[in-house]
Design an enzyme around this catalytic site. Structure first.
Site, PDB file in Angstrom:
ATOM      1  N   CYS A 179      25.085 -12.879  29.849  1.00 14.49           N
ATOM      2  CA  CYS A 179      24.306 -13.109  28.485  1.00 14.49           C
ATOM      3  C   CYS A 179      24.743 -12.569  27.098  1.00 14.49           C
ATOM      4  O   CYS A 179      25.051 -13.095  26.244  1.00 14.49           O
ATOM      5  CB  CYS A 179      22.810 -12.381  28.972  1.00 14.49           C
ATOM      6  N   CYS A 184      24.211 -16.049  25.834  1.00 17.67           N
ATOM      7  CA  CYS A 184      23.293 -15.994  24.878  1.00 17.67           C
ATOM      8  C   CYS A 184      23.747 -15.181  23.436  1.00 17.67           C
ATOM      9  O   CYS A 184      23.368 -15.776  22.549  1.00 17.67           O
ATOM     10  CB  CYS A 184      21.905 -15.071  25.111  1.00 17.67           C
ATOM     11  N   LYS A 187      26.701 -16.606  21.716  1.00 16.84           N
ATOM     12  CA  LYS A 187      26.344 -18.042  21.202  1.00 16.84           C
ATOM     13  C   LYS A 187      25.376 -18.140  20.157  1.00 16.84           C
ATOM     14  O   LYS A 187      25.414 -18.898  19.091  1.00 16.84           O
ATOM     15  CB  LYS A 187      25.722 -18.850  22.642  1.00 16.84           C
ATOM     16  N   TYR A 321      22.518 -28.095  27.829  1.00 15.49           N
ATOM     17  CA  TYR A 321      22.468 -27.453  26.808  1.00 15.49           C
ATOM     18  C   TYR A 321      23.769 -26.479  26.164  1.00 15.49           C
ATOM     19  O   TYR A 321      23.782 -26.367  25.088  1.00 15.49           O
ATOM     20  CB  TYR A 321      21.221 -26.747  26.618  1.00 15.49           C
ATOM     21  N   GLU A 325      24.961 -26.935  22.267  1.00 16.70           N
ATOM     22  CA  GLU A 325      24.762 -25.687  21.580  1.00 16.70           C
ATOM     23  C   GLU A 325      26.167 -25.425  21.074  1.00 16.70           C
ATOM     24  O   GLU A 325      26.472 -25.182  19.728  1.00 16.70           O
ATOM     25  CB  GLU A 325      24.118 -24.407  22.284  1.00 16.70           C
ATOM     26  N   HIS A 585      -1.038 -19.857   7.604  1.00 15.73           N
ATOM     27  CA  HIS A 585      -0.271 -20.816   6.594  1.00 15.73           C
ATOM     28  C   HIS A 585       0.727 -20.066   5.809  1.00 15.73           C
ATOM     29  O   HIS A 585       0.237 -18.742   5.334  1.00 15.73           O
ATOM     30  CB  HIS A 585      -1.678 -21.443   6.041  1.00 15.73           C
ATOM     31  N   GLU A 590       1.651 -23.374  12.661  1.00 18.12           N
ATOM     32  CA  GLU A 590       0.464 -23.735  12.503  1.00 18.12           C
ATOM     33  C   GLU A 590       0.299 -25.097  12.869  1.00 18.12           C
ATOM     34  O   GLU A 590      -0.906 -25.830  13.132  1.00 18.12           O
ATOM     35  CB  GLU A 590      -0.044 -23.405  11.020  1.00 18.12           C
TER      36      GLU A 590
HETATM   37  P1  FAD Z   1      24.979 -12.431  34.897  1.00 16.23           P
HETATM   38  O1  FAD Z   1      24.539 -12.176  33.644  1.00 16.23           O
HETATM   39  O2  FAD Z   1      25.975 -13.455  35.101  1.00 16.23           O
HETATM   40  O3  FAD Z   1      25.643 -10.997  35.755  1.00 16.23           O
HETATM   41  C1  FAD Z   1      26.544 -11.178  37.184  1.00 16.23           C
HETATM   42  C2  FAD Z   1      27.508 -10.037  36.819  1.00 16.23           C
HETATM   43  O4  FAD Z   1      28.055  -9.812  38.270  1.00 16.23           O
HETATM   44  C3  FAD Z   1      28.733 -10.275  36.037  1.00 16.23           C
HETATM   45  O5  FAD Z   1      28.891  -9.062  35.160  1.00 16.23           O
HETATM   46  C4  FAD Z   1      29.823 -10.424  36.929  1.00 16.23           C
HETATM   47  O6  FAD Z   1      31.155  -9.931  36.517  1.00 16.23           O
HETATM   48  C5  FAD Z   1      29.431  -9.355  38.252  1.00 16.23           C
HETATM   49  N1  FAD Z   1      29.838  -9.778  39.519  1.00 16.23           N
HETATM   50  C6  FAD Z   1      30.013 -10.858  40.112  1.00 16.23           C
HETATM   51  N2  FAD Z   1      30.517 -10.716  41.464  1.00 16.23           N
HETATM   52  C7  FAD Z   1      30.378  -9.523  41.491  1.00 16.23           C
HETATM   53  C8  FAD Z   1      30.828  -8.740  42.819  1.00 16.23           C
HETATM   54  N3  FAD Z   1      31.490  -9.373  43.851  1.00 16.23           N
HETATM   55  N4  FAD Z   1      31.139  -7.440  42.507  1.00 16.23           N
HETATM   56  C9  FAD Z   1      30.578  -6.741  41.424  1.00 16.23           C
HETATM   57  N5  FAD Z   1      30.254  -7.555  40.319  1.00 16.23           N
HETATM   58  C10 FAD Z   1      30.098  -8.784  40.269  1.00 16.23           C
HETATM   59  N6  FAD Z   1      19.874 -17.483  28.705  1.00 16.23           N
HETATM   60  C11 FAD Z   1      18.646 -17.382  28.086  1.00 16.23           C
HETATM   61  O7  FAD Z   1      17.595 -16.863  28.443  1.00 16.23           O
HETATM   62  N7  FAD Z   1      19.059 -17.806  26.813  1.00 16.23           N
HETATM   63  C12 FAD Z   1      20.167 -18.203  26.196  1.00 16.23           C
HETATM   64  O8  FAD Z   1      19.997 -18.836  25.051  1.00 16.23           O
HETATM   65  C13 FAD Z   1      21.264 -18.340  27.212  1.00 16.23           C
HETATM   66  N8  FAD Z   1      22.447 -18.931  26.552  1.00 16.23           N
HETATM   67  C14 FAD Z   1      23.392 -19.099  27.288  1.00 16.23           C
HETATM   68  C15 FAD Z   1      24.637 -19.470  26.679  1.00 16.23           C
HETATM   69  C16 FAD Z   1      25.740 -19.782  27.692  1.00 16.23           C
HETATM   70  C17 FAD Z   1      27.053 -19.973  27.021  1.00 16.23           C
HETATM   71  C18 FAD Z   1      25.663 -19.319  29.024  1.00 16.23           C
HETATM   72  C19 FAD Z   1      26.994 -19.340  29.814  1.00 16.23           C
HETATM   73  C20 FAD Z   1      24.489 -18.799  29.610  1.00 16.23           C
HETATM   74  C21 FAD Z   1      23.274 -18.708  28.917  1.00 16.23           C
HETATM   75  N9  FAD Z   1      22.009 -18.147  29.367  1.00 16.23           N
HETATM   76  C22 FAD Z   1      20.978 -18.013  28.411  1.00 16.23           C
HETATM   77  C23 FAD Z   1      21.748 -18.028  30.747  1.00 16.23           C
HETATM   78  C24 FAD Z   1      22.015 -16.770  30.954  1.00 16.23           C
HETATM   79  O9  FAD Z   1      23.085 -16.005  30.382  1.00 16.23           O
HETATM   80  C25 FAD Z   1      21.948 -16.021  32.509  1.00 16.23           C
HETATM   81  O10 FAD Z   1      20.691 -16.838  32.979  1.00 16.23           O
HETATM   82  C26 FAD Z   1      21.737 -14.710  32.624  1.00 16.23           C
HETATM   83  O11 FAD Z   1      22.913 -13.845  32.456  1.00 16.23           O
HETATM   84  C27 FAD Z   1      21.771 -14.346  34.192  1.00 16.23           C
HETATM   85  O12 FAD Z   1      21.809 -12.975  34.702  1.00 16.23           O
HETATM   86  P2  FAD Z   1      22.253 -12.678  36.079  1.00 16.23           P
HETATM   87  O13 FAD Z   1      21.677 -11.167  36.052  1.00 16.23           O
HETATM   88  O14 FAD Z   1      21.782 -13.398  36.864  1.00 16.23           O
HETATM   89  O15 FAD Z   1      23.760 -12.691  36.216  1.00 16.23           O
HETATM   90  P1  NA7 Z   2      24.200 -28.323  33.437  1.00 14.29           P
HETATM   91  O1  NA7 Z   2      22.777 -27.815  32.997  1.00 14.29           O
HETATM   92  O2  NA7 Z   2      24.135 -28.380  34.884  1.00 14.29           O
HETATM   93  O3  NA7 Z   2      24.623 -29.759  32.764  1.00 14.29           O
HETATM   94  C1  NA7 Z   2      25.887 -30.176  33.120  1.00 14.29           C
HETATM   95  C2  NA7 Z   2      26.295 -31.358  32.256  1.00 14.29           C
HETATM   96  O4  NA7 Z   2      27.667 -31.582  32.699  1.00 14.29           O
HETATM   97  C3  NA7 Z   2      25.337 -32.310  32.505  1.00 14.29           C
HETATM   98  O5  NA7 Z   2      25.416 -32.997  31.174  1.00 14.29           O
HETATM   99  C4  NA7 Z   2      26.440 -33.298  33.367  1.00 14.29           C
HETATM  100  O6  NA7 Z   2      26.201 -34.720  33.344  1.00 14.29           O
HETATM  101  C5  NA7 Z   2      27.569 -32.957  32.750  1.00 14.29           C
HETATM  102  N1  NA7 Z   2      28.403 -33.078  33.885  1.00 14.29           N
HETATM  103  C6  NA7 Z   2      28.584 -32.584  35.272  1.00 14.29           C
HETATM  104  N2  NA7 Z   2      30.006 -32.881  35.852  1.00 14.29           N
HETATM  105  C7  NA7 Z   2      30.492 -33.594  34.979  1.00 14.29           C
HETATM  106  C8  NA7 Z   2      31.909 -33.851  34.988  1.00 14.29           C
HETATM  107  N3  NA7 Z   2      32.751 -33.772  36.189  1.00 14.29           N
HETATM  108  N4  NA7 Z   2      32.120 -34.693  34.077  1.00 14.29           N
HETATM  109  C9  NA7 Z   2      31.759 -34.624  32.830  1.00 14.29           C
HETATM  110  N5  NA7 Z   2      30.326 -34.173  32.625  1.00 14.29           N
HETATM  111  C10 NA7 Z   2      29.935 -33.637  33.801  1.00 14.29           C
HETATM  112  O7  NA7 Z   2      25.183 -27.397  32.878  1.00 14.29           O
HETATM  113  P2  NA7 Z   2      25.440 -26.137  31.751  1.00 14.29           P
HETATM  114  O8  NA7 Z   2      26.732 -25.824  31.820  1.00 14.29           O
HETATM  115  O9  NA7 Z   2      25.096 -27.020  30.489  1.00 14.29           O
HETATM  116  O10 NA7 Z   2      24.565 -25.224  31.978  1.00 14.29           O
HETATM  117  C11 NA7 Z   2      24.365 -24.387  33.272  1.00 14.29           C
HETATM  118  C12 NA7 Z   2      23.221 -23.496  33.314  1.00 14.29           C
HETATM  119  O11 NA7 Z   2      23.913 -22.197  32.642  1.00 14.29           O
HETATM  120  C13 NA7 Z   2      22.151 -23.891  32.220  1.00 14.29           C
HETATM  121  O12 NA7 Z   2      20.892 -24.200  32.937  1.00 14.29           O
HETATM  122  C14 NA7 Z   2      21.838 -22.510  31.486  1.00 14.29           C
HETATM  123  O13 NA7 Z   2      20.617 -21.959  31.586  1.00 14.29           O
HETATM  124  C15 NA7 Z   2      22.894 -21.597  31.603  1.00 14.29           C
HETATM  125  P3  NA7 Z   2      25.137 -35.476  34.158  1.00 14.29           P
HETATM  126  O14 NA7 Z   2      23.643 -35.375  33.051  1.00 14.29           O
HETATM  127  O15 NA7 Z   2      24.948 -34.904  35.490  1.00 14.29           O
HETATM  128  O16 NA7 Z   2      25.472 -36.919  34.033  1.00 14.29           O
END
Ligand code: FAD
Ligand code: NA7
Length: 610
Positions: A179, A184, A187, A321, A325, A585, A590
């Site tokens: 995040c 998040c 982004k 998404y 995004e 408003h 609203e």
């Molecule tokens: P993470 O935050 O992924 O933390 C896991 C940690 O564990 C990492 O630091 C990793 O390096 C560490 N780790 C892994 N394996 C090991 C190991 N073996 N030993 C020690 N450390 C390890 N969510 C929202 O709510 N709003 C948003 O707008 C949003 N935007 C997003 C945009 C993007 C591009 C992405 C990729 C995700 C977004 N998310 C958003 C999702 C959100 O970031 C995740 O749901 C959240 O970070 C999950 O938290 P977590 O604690 O499960 O794991």
């Molecule tokens: P998602 O939500 O799992 O969606 C994956 C997207 O990528 C979806 O549009 C898929 O299309 C597409 N897709 C999957 N495989 C392929 C390949 N091989 N080639 C082209 N397109 C593909 O993934 P996100 O990365 O957006 O996010 C994952 C989560 O991370 C999300 O829930 C956030 O909360 C944090 P489809 O619709 O299956 O045809």
């Protein structure tokens, strides 16, 4: 009718704290005799009380029946309160905790009695377990940090491991997980940069400002630096907070050897071991990489936010998404941006909304290549990447950004080897109330099967698990009606069901009513370019009981608009209650309180103004 609560309170007769708590409880039991029975364990002197509570040498008193509840095991003063439930005793606390409990008993939400209880099984935790830690959390992201700090609050000895494996393109980052570093936060900041650009270009003139010459003028390097500095500040704050909260932070990669032992490896490759009575796996997930010839030339969300230079002309692969995004803010910053869509936009979200987002993005400058996937990437010596698509077409890009899903980060964690069941398709850990198939190993956040991949979900699940493990709570995490926002250029906030899911859940379309409105937020009304794609509100209602099943909002500040409605949805809001609420408003939110046009009527959803 809800079950009568049997509340026990122990204390000594002239203790002021005991008397205060007992008197409030006694009054409540008189007022609500069917809901509350108080059992009083009063002793004539402090010594008599202590001998009952603590026993000889503080070892064999009544308190020992709460073995493993560290807060109970530390309580020596008067009063000592607990609730008897189906043969077991749930510790409440001392005077303040008892008074807090009394407050919540009389608050309206307490009528939610009969709430589900956690189905967690005992994990043999005991005070003198002999391991290095009471709890080791693997993963210092959103969920792991929350769980470790909450557990430490209840006196548990806690360590959190966080280690970032570099992305295939070589990106690494600091403490805080996805995040903060690659999700998040960067982004939303880059999305905000694009929104600022849009305002500067299109909105300022009617308000009397001169539009500056941009967006060619946007400096990626400057934005990147500001965003990365902000992230570094957050990384530092996390370290400080862990120290303040008595959580040991170890920058080490963990791997299970047995259910109570981890092998940990530091940055220099030095290997050691540590043991714990309980483990929480919070390792999150990592982006899936592109599996086609030359797929290694693509980057992912792990890399985009820290790119030293502008990504230039970009292809975003995937239509969920994260891809949309990123495409939205890149186009907003003036970059030539294309999205490769395999099938549909935003699978799983409301179809009508997904279509509106797509149409808006197209007008916003994003190009869509529909029904294709990349079949080959070829990188030239100047760094440009030629992408050949499955339909035979090709184009040249500066950057290919893959966002085609995420896989749980469990591959090298050794969980399967110690008996933790995972889903082989995505590596996610299968849990009941965050407890895995090995009773002393728990999982939260993105790594847990069925958990919505959202930061606040991981945080809440982590806190609630810590309370169940170290504070005697039996409240399970509620994964229903979680609000979320998609930060596409036209933002989308949602809580509850999509129209398609509502039809499926209720059984047929005729049992639901959809109320909707297209409207122009006041702040857009002076800008000509905003008129083509109005904002939109939609509420889906079950006709039988008037309950709101889903709320959808497309427009500015979608997260802010949706958040509060999430509370109402959790409380089971009806359409009548929503429309009886007086609006604020002039706001966009609203509109929800004034939705009267139904989809079934066929009337225009266009708002007629206030
Ligand atoms: P993470 O935050 O992924 O933390 C896991 C940690 O564990 C990492 O630091 C990793 O390096 C560490 N780790 C892994 N394996 C090991 C190991 N073996 N030993 C020690 N450390 C390890 N969510 C929202 O709510 N709003 C948003 O707008 C949003 N935007 C997003 C945009 C993007 C591009 C992405 C990729 C995700 C977004 N998310 C958003 C999702 C959100 O970031 C995740 O749901 C959240 O970070 C999950 O938290 P977590 O604690 O499960 O794991
Ligand atoms: P998602 O939500 O799992 O969606 C994956 C997207 O990528 C979806 O549009 C898929 O299309 C597409 N897709 C999957 N495989 C392929 C390949 N091989 N080639 C082209 N397109 C593909 O993934 P996100 O990365 O957006 O996010 C994952 C989560 O991370 C999300 O829930 C956030 O909360 C944090 P489809 O619709 O299956 O045809």
């Amino acid at each position: 009718m809800s079950k009568q609560i049997v509340f026990h309170i122990g204390g000594w007769s002239s203790c002021g704290f005991y008397n205060k708590a007992y008197n409030v409880l006694a009054s409540l039991s008189v007022l609500f005799p069917s809901r509350l029975r108080v059992v009083n364990h009063v002793y004539g002197s402090r010594d008599e009380y202590r001998s009952w509570l603590l026993g000889e040498d503080e070892t064999d008193g009544f308190r020992d029946t709460f073995l493993g509840i560290s807060k109970a095991n530390k309580q020596t003063s008067s009063p000592f309160s607990w609730i008897e439930d189906s043969g077991s005793n749930n510790f409440v606390g001392g005077c303040d905790d008892t008074l807090d409990w009394c407050k919540s008993f009389v608050s309206p939400s307490a009528s939610d009695a009969g709430k589900e209880k956690s189905k967690m099984k005992p994990d043999d935790f005991s005070e003198g377990h002999g391991y290095d830690y009471d709890l080791v959390v693997i993963g210092g992201g959103s969920g792991g940090l929350a769980a470790s700090k909450e557990a430490a609050k209840f006196g548990a000895k806690v360590a959190v491991l966080d280690f970032v494996k570099p992305s295939p393109a070589g990106s690494t980052w600091g403490l805080g997980g996805t995040c903060v570093n690659v999700g998040c936060i960067p982004k939303k900041l880059m999305h905000n940069a694009a929104l600022i650009g849009e305002i500067l270009t299109n909105d300022v003139q009617p308000y009397g400002f001169n539009a500056p010459e941009q967006t060619e003028g946007h400096q990626w390097e400057k934005m990147r630096e500001s965003v990365q500095n902000h992230i570094r500040g957050l990384n530092f704050n996390y370290r400080v907070t862990l120290r303040e909260k008595n959580v040991t932070y170890l920058n080490k990669l963990g791997k299970f050897i047995n259910p109570h032992t981890l092998e940990v490896t530091d940055k220099k490759g030095k290997v050691s071991q540590l043991t714990a009575s309980r483990f929480v796996v919070a390792t999150g997930g990592r982006p899936t990489t592109l599996d086609c010839e030359g797929g290694e030339h693509a980057i992912t969300s792990d890399d985009i936010f820290s790119l030293e230079q502008s990504p230039g002309k970009t292809l975003c692969v995937g239509a969920s998404y994260i891809s949309l995004e990123c495409a939205g803010f890149l186009a907003g910053l003036g970059l030539d941006t294309t999205v490769a869509v395999r099938s549909i936009l935003l699978r799983g979200f409301d179809r009508e909304i997904a279509d509106k987002i797509g149409a808006h993005m197209e007008d916003h400058g994003v190009k869509f290549k529909n029904g294709v996937v990349p079949s080959k990437l070829k990188k030239a010596s100047d760094g440009k990447i030629t992408v050949t698509f499955s339909d035979g077409s090709s184009d040249v890009y500066d950057t290919v950004l893959t966002a085609i899903g995420r896989r749980a980060d469990t591959e090298k964690l050794g969980v399967d080897a110690v008996g933790v069941k995972t889903n082989p398709k995505n590596g996610k850990i299968i849990c009941t109330d965050e407890q895995t198939s090995v009773n002393n190993i728990y999982a939260i956040g993105d790594v847990m099967e069925g958990c919505p991949e959202l930061t606040p979900v991981a945080i809440q699940a982590g806190k609630m698990l810590a309370r169940r493990l170290f504070d005697g709570s039996d409240e399970p995490m509620d994964y229903q009606n979680i609000c979320t926002t998609v930060f596409t250029p036209l933002e989308y906030g949602v809580v509850g069901l999509s129209e398609e899911d509502a039809k499926q859940v209720i059984g047929c379309g005729s049992k639901i009513e959809v109320y909707h409105s297209n409207f122009t937020p006041l702040e857009w009304s002076l800008s000509e370019h905003r008129q083509k794609h109005p904002a939109f509100c939609k509420v889906i209602v079950c006709k039988e009981d008037d309950k709101v099943l889903g709320m959808h909002y497309l427009g500015p500040h979608a997260g802010e608009v949706t958040q509060g409605f999430g509370v109402a949805m959790k409380k089971g809001m009806t359409y009548n209650e929503l429309t009886n609420t007086v609006g604020i408003h002039p706001t966009s939110a609203e509109t929800f309180t004034d939705l009267t046009v139904t989809k079934s009527s066929g009337e225009s959803a266009d708002s007629k103004g206030c």
